[in-house]
Motif scaffolding. Structure first.
Motif, PDB file in Angstrom:
ATOM      1  N   PRO A 172       0.817  -1.224   0.000  1.00  0.00           N
ATOM      2  CA  PRO A 172       0.000   0.000   0.000  1.00  0.00           C
ATOM      3  C   PRO A 172       0.845   1.266   0.000  1.00  0.00           C
ATOM      4  O   PRO A 172       1.977   1.285   0.491  1.00  0.00           O
ATOM      5  N   ALA A 173       0.267   2.333  -0.541  1.00  0.00           N
ATOM      6  CA  ALA A 173       0.876   3.667  -0.509  1.00  0.00           C
ATOM      7  C   ALA A 173       2.329   3.644  -0.962  1.00  0.00           C
ATOM      8  O   ALA A 173       3.180   4.337  -0.403  1.00  0.00           O
ATOM      9  N   ALA A 174       2.617   2.882  -2.005  1.00  0.00           N
ATOM     10  CA  ALA A 174       3.997   2.688  -2.453  1.00  0.00           C
ATOM     11  C   ALA A 174       4.343   3.473  -3.711  1.00  0.00           C
ATOM     12  O   ALA A 174       5.511   3.510  -4.106  1.00  0.00           O
ATOM     13  N   ILE A 175       3.347   4.096  -4.347  1.00  0.00           N
ATOM     14  CA  ILE A 175       3.574   4.771  -5.627  1.00  0.00           C
ATOM     15  C   ILE A 175       3.253   6.250  -5.504  1.00  0.00           C
ATOM     16  O   ILE A 175       2.280   6.646  -4.860  1.00  0.00           O
ATOM     17  N   SER A 176       4.080   7.066  -6.145  1.00  0.00           N
ATOM     18  CA  SER A 176       3.809   8.494  -6.266  1.00  0.00           C
ATOM     19  C   SER A 176       4.236   8.945  -7.654  1.00  0.00           C
ATOM     20  O   SER A 176       5.191   8.392  -8.215  1.00  0.00           O
ATOM     21  N   CYS A 177       3.526   9.908  -8.220  1.00  0.00           N
ATOM     22  CA  CYS A 177       3.800  10.342  -9.590  1.00  0.00           C
ATOM     23  C   CYS A 177       3.963  11.858  -9.666  1.00  0.00           C
ATOM     24  O   CYS A 177       3.418  12.590  -8.840  1.00  0.00           O
ATOM     25  N   VAL A 178       4.701  12.287 -10.677  1.00  0.00           N
ATOM     26  CA  VAL A 178       4.867  13.708 -10.976  1.00  0.00           C
ATOM     27  C   VAL A 178       4.207  13.986 -12.318  1.00  0.00           C
ATOM     28  O   VAL A 178       4.482  13.296 -13.306  1.00  0.00           O
ATOM     29  N   ASP A 179       3.326  14.979 -12.355  1.00  0.00           N
ATOM     30  CA  ASP A 179       2.567  15.283 -13.574  1.00  0.00           C
ATOM     31  C   ASP A 179       2.460  16.786 -13.748  1.00  0.00           C
ATOM     32  O   ASP A 179       1.907  17.482 -12.908  1.00  0.00           O
ATOM     33  N   ARG A 180       3.015  17.281 -14.857  1.00  0.00           N
ATOM     34  CA  ARG A 180       2.918  18.711 -15.168  1.00  0.00           C
ATOM     35  C   ARG A 180       2.062  18.965 -16.406  1.00  0.00           C
ATOM     36  O   ARG A 180       1.950  20.102 -16.863  1.00  0.00           O
ATOM     37  N   ALA A 181       1.437  17.920 -16.956  1.00  0.00           N
ATOM     38  CA  ALA A 181       0.667  18.080 -18.198  1.00  0.00           C
ATOM     39  C   ALA A 181      -0.666  18.778 -17.966  1.00  0.00           C
ATOM     40  O   ALA A 181      -1.164  19.484 -18.841  1.00  0.00           O
ATOM     41  N   ALA A 256       4.928  13.462  -4.236  1.00  0.00           N
ATOM     42  CA  ALA A 256       4.161  13.731  -3.026  1.00  0.00           C
ATOM     43  C   ALA A 256       3.937  12.448  -2.230  1.00  0.00           C
ATOM     44  O   ALA A 256       3.762  11.366  -2.795  1.00  0.00           O
ATOM     45  N   SER A 257       3.938  12.594  -0.914  1.00  0.00           N
ATOM     46  CA  SER A 257       3.727  11.449  -0.026  1.00  0.00           C
ATOM     47  C   SER A 257       2.243  11.212   0.207  1.00  0.00           C
ATOM     48  O   SER A 257       1.428  12.133   0.157  1.00  0.00           O
ATOM     49  N   TRP A 258       1.889   9.974   0.493  1.00  0.00           N
ATOM     50  CA  TRP A 258       0.545   9.644   0.940  1.00  0.00           C
ATOM     51  C   TRP A 258       0.356  10.172   2.358  1.00  0.00           C
ATOM     52  O   TRP A 258       1.276  10.123   3.176  1.00  0.00           O
ATOM     53  N   GLN A 259      -0.845  10.675   2.632  1.00  0.00           N
ATOM     54  CA  GLN A 259      -1.131  11.299   3.918  1.00  0.00           C
ATOM     55  C   GLN A 259      -2.354  10.653   4.572  1.00  0.00           C
ATOM     56  O   GLN A 259      -3.248  10.159   3.876  1.00  0.00           O
ATOM     57  N   PRO A 260      -2.413  10.659   5.917  1.00  0.00           N
ATOM     58  CA  PRO A 260      -3.606  10.142   6.596  1.00  0.00           C
ATOM     59  C   PRO A 260      -4.848  10.934   6.188  1.00  0.00           C
ATOM     60  O   PRO A 260      -4.773  12.137   5.929  1.00  0.00           O
ATOM     61  N   ALA A 261      -5.992  10.262   6.127  1.00  0.00           N
ATOM     62  CA  ALA A 261      -7.246  10.915   5.730  1.00  0.00           C
ATOM     63  C   ALA A 261      -8.412  10.283   6.471  1.00  0.00           C
ATOM     64  O   ALA A 261      -8.363   9.113   6.869  1.00  0.00           O
ATOM     65  N   ALA A 262      -9.457  11.062   6.654  1.00  0.00           N
ATOM     66  CA  ALA A 262     -10.675  10.548   7.274  1.00  0.00           C
ATOM     67  C   ALA A 262     -11.368   9.589   6.312  1.00  0.00           C
ATOM     68  O   ALA A 262     -11.214   9.705   5.083  1.00  0.00           O
ATOM     69  N   PRO A 263     -12.151   8.633   6.820  1.00  0.00           N
ATOM     70  CA  PRO A 263     -12.872   7.709   5.938  1.00  0.00           C
ATOM     71  C   PRO A 263     -13.719   8.465   4.918  1.00  0.00           C
ATOM     72  O   PRO A 263     -14.319   9.495   5.221  1.00  0.00           O
ATOM     73  N   ALA A 264     -13.740   7.945   3.683  1.00  0.00           N
ATOM     74  CA  ALA A 264     -14.474   8.602   2.598  1.00  0.00           C
ATOM     75  C   ALA A 264     -15.739   7.832   2.258  1.00  0.00           C
ATOM     76  O   ALA A 264     -16.090   6.839   2.905  1.00  0.00           O
ATOM     77  N   ALA A 265     -16.416   8.292   1.214  1.00  0.00           N
ATOM     78  CA  ALA A 265     -17.702   7.700   0.830  1.00  0.00           C
ATOM     79  C   ALA A 265     -17.556   6.318   0.204  1.00  0.00           C
ATOM     80  O   ALA A 265     -18.548   5.599   0.040  1.00  0.00           O
ATOM     81  N   ALA A 266     -16.333   5.931  -0.182  1.00  0.00           N
ATOM     82  CA  ALA A 266     -16.093   4.631  -0.785  1.00  0.00           C
ATOM     83  C   ALA A 266     -14.665   4.212  -0.436  1.00  0.00           C
ATOM     84  O   ALA A 266     -13.846   5.046  -0.051  1.00  0.00           O
ATOM     85  N   PRO A 267     -14.340   2.937  -0.553  1.00  0.00           N
ATOM     86  CA  PRO A 267     -12.964   2.502  -0.251  1.00  0.00           C
ATOM     87  C   PRO A 267     -11.902   3.249  -1.063  1.00  0.00           C
ATOM     88  O   PRO A 267     -10.811   3.509  -0.581  1.00  0.00           O
ATOM     89  N   VAL A 268     -12.249   3.574  -2.320  1.00  0.00           N
ATOM     90  CA  VAL A 268     -11.336   4.341  -3.170  1.00  0.00           C
ATOM     91  C   VAL A 268     -12.111   5.486  -3.793  1.00  0.00           C
ATOM     92  O   VAL A 268     -13.207   5.280  -4.325  1.00  0.00           O
ATOM     93  N   VAL A 269     -11.557   6.680  -3.710  1.00  0.00           N
ATOM     94  CA  VAL A 269     -12.170   7.859  -4.313  1.00  0.00           C
ATOM     95  C   VAL A 269     -11.125   8.544  -5.189  1.00  0.00           C
ATOM     96  O   VAL A 269     -10.017   8.851  -4.735  1.00  0.00           O
ATOM     97  N   VAL A 270     -11.488   8.772  -6.446  1.00  0.00           N
ATOM     98  CA  VAL A 270     -10.575   9.415  -7.391  1.00  0.00           C
ATOM     99  C   VAL A 270     -11.199  10.742  -7.826  1.00  0.00           C
ATOM    100  O   VAL A 270     -12.365  10.785  -8.232  1.00  0.00           O
ATOM    101  N   THR A 271     -10.418  11.804  -7.750  1.00  0.00           N
ATOM    102  CA  THR A 271     -10.871  13.120  -8.201  1.00  0.00           C
ATOM    103  C   THR A 271     -10.136  13.476  -9.491  1.00  0.00           C
ATOM    104  O   THR A 271      -8.919  13.334  -9.575  1.00  0.00           O
TER     105      THR A 271
END
Length: 273
Positions: A172-181, A256-271
Motif C-alpha cells: 500500500p501507498a507505495a507509488i507516487s507520480c509527478v505530472d505537469r501536463a 508527493a507522499s501519501w497522507q492520513p485521511a478521514a474515511p471517505a464515501a467509498a474505499p477508493v475515491v478518485v478526483t
C-alpha cells in the motif's frame, strides 16, 4: 588575485540578474514526469508511457485471476524485451511489449501491438511452463520467450517485484507520480480499464462532484485499484486518490507522499480535473 576573483564573481551575478530581468524568473526544474514505486529499500521509476503499459500488464494478470508472481514475471520480461514500451520494431519480425513474433505463432502484427492482447498471450504461455509458480524467474521468463540472451531477465527482477507488489495491492501507498501536463478529465480512461480488470469485484459510480467512487471486495483490491488509477493518472486528468484512510494529491515538482485521511464515501475515491 583576490580582486580578480571578486571581479569575475560580480560579473557573473550581474549577468544572472540581467538575464532574469530580460527573460523572466528561471523556472525550477523538478523531477522527471512519471511514477516512482518504493518498496522497502528499493525505488524504481517509470515514464508515463511505461506506467500505462505496466498497468495493462498487471491488470491483465488480475483479470485472469493469476497471483502477483505472474505479474512480476511479465513485468521482468517486458522490461528486458522492450523497456515497457510498445515497440513497432525489433529483432527479425518481433514487435510489441514482449517482442513477440508473428512468424512464431504469437498473432498478427496488429494483434501483438495491442498491449492487452500481447499480455494475454504471454500469460497463456506462462501458465503452461512447468513449475512457473516457484521456479527461478529468469528461467521461467526464458522458457516463455526463448531469447538469444537467456540470462538477461534476472537484472530486472527486483524492480519487477516492486511494481507488481504495489499494483496488485500488496504494497500500500507505495507509488507516487509527478505530472505537469494538467490534462483535462477523462474518466473513461479509468472506468473502461476497471471494467476490463474487475468485471465483478469492483463497482465504479460517479459522485455529485464528478469524482469516481470505487467499491471493492477487499483492502488489497482497494489498493490495487487506487495505485493502478494513479499510474494511469496523467491521461485521465487525475488530481487526487484516496484509498481507505490514506490520500495522495498530484504534484508537478515532487513525488508527493501519501497522507492520513478521514474515511471517505467509498474505499477508493478518485478526483479528476
Amino acid at each position: 588575485m583576490i580582486i580578480a576573483v571578486l571581479a569575475v564573481l560580480i560579473a557573473s551575478i550581474v549577468t544572472f540578474i540581467a538575464r532574469q530581468s530580460s527573460e523572466g524568473p528561471v523556472t525550477p526544474v523538478g523531477p522527471a514526469q512519471g511514477c516512482q514505486v518504493t518498496v522497502e529499500d528499493l525505488s524504481s521509476y517509470l515514464t508515463w508511457e511505461q506506467s500505462v503499459n505496466a498497468s495493462i500488464i498487471v491488470g491483465e494478470s488480475i483479470r485472469r485471476g493469476l497471483p502477483p508472481r505472474a505479474a512480476t514475471i511479465a513485468l521482468v520480461t517486458a522490461y528486458q524485451e522492450s523497456d515497457l514500451r510498445n515497440l513497432d520494431y525489433g529483432d527479425a519480425d518481433s514487435v510489441g511489449l514482449f517482442q513477440q513474433r508473428p512468424s512464431q505463432g504469437w498473432g498478427s502484427v496488429e494483434q501483438i501491438m495491442d498491449p492487452w492482447y500481447s499480455a494475454g498471450k504471454f500469460y497463456e504461455a506462462l501458465v503452461k511452463v512447468d513449475g512457473w509458480e516457484t521456479g527461478v524467474i529468469n528461467d521461467v521468463a526464458q522458457a516463455v520467450q526463448r531469447s538469444a540472451h537467456p540470462e538477461k531477465y534476472a537484472q530486472h527482477e527486483s524492480k519487477g517485484r516492486a511494481w507488481a507488489s504495489a499494483l496488485t495491492g500488496y504494497s500500500p501507498a507505495a507509488i507516487s507520480c509527478v505530472d505537469r501536463a494538467e490534462n483535462p478529465s477523462d474518466s473513461a480512461f479509468l472506468t473502461d480499464f476497471f471494467a476490463i480488470v474487475w468485471p465483478d469485484a469492483v463497482t465504479v459510480t460517479t459522485s455529485d462532484t464528478g469524482g469516481l467512487l470505487i467499491a471493492t471486495d477487499s483492502d488489497t483490491t482497494s489498493w490495487a485499484a487506487a495505485q493502478l488509477a494513479l499510474v494511469r493518472g496523467q491521461n485521465a486528468g487525475l488530481v487526487t486518490v484516496q484509498a481507505l484512510e490514506q490520500s495522495w494529491t498530484v504534484s508537478g515538482n515532487e513525488h508527493a507522499s501519501w497522507q492520513p485521511a478521514a474515511p471517505a464515501a467509498a474505499p477508493v475515491v478518485v478526483t479528476l480535473r
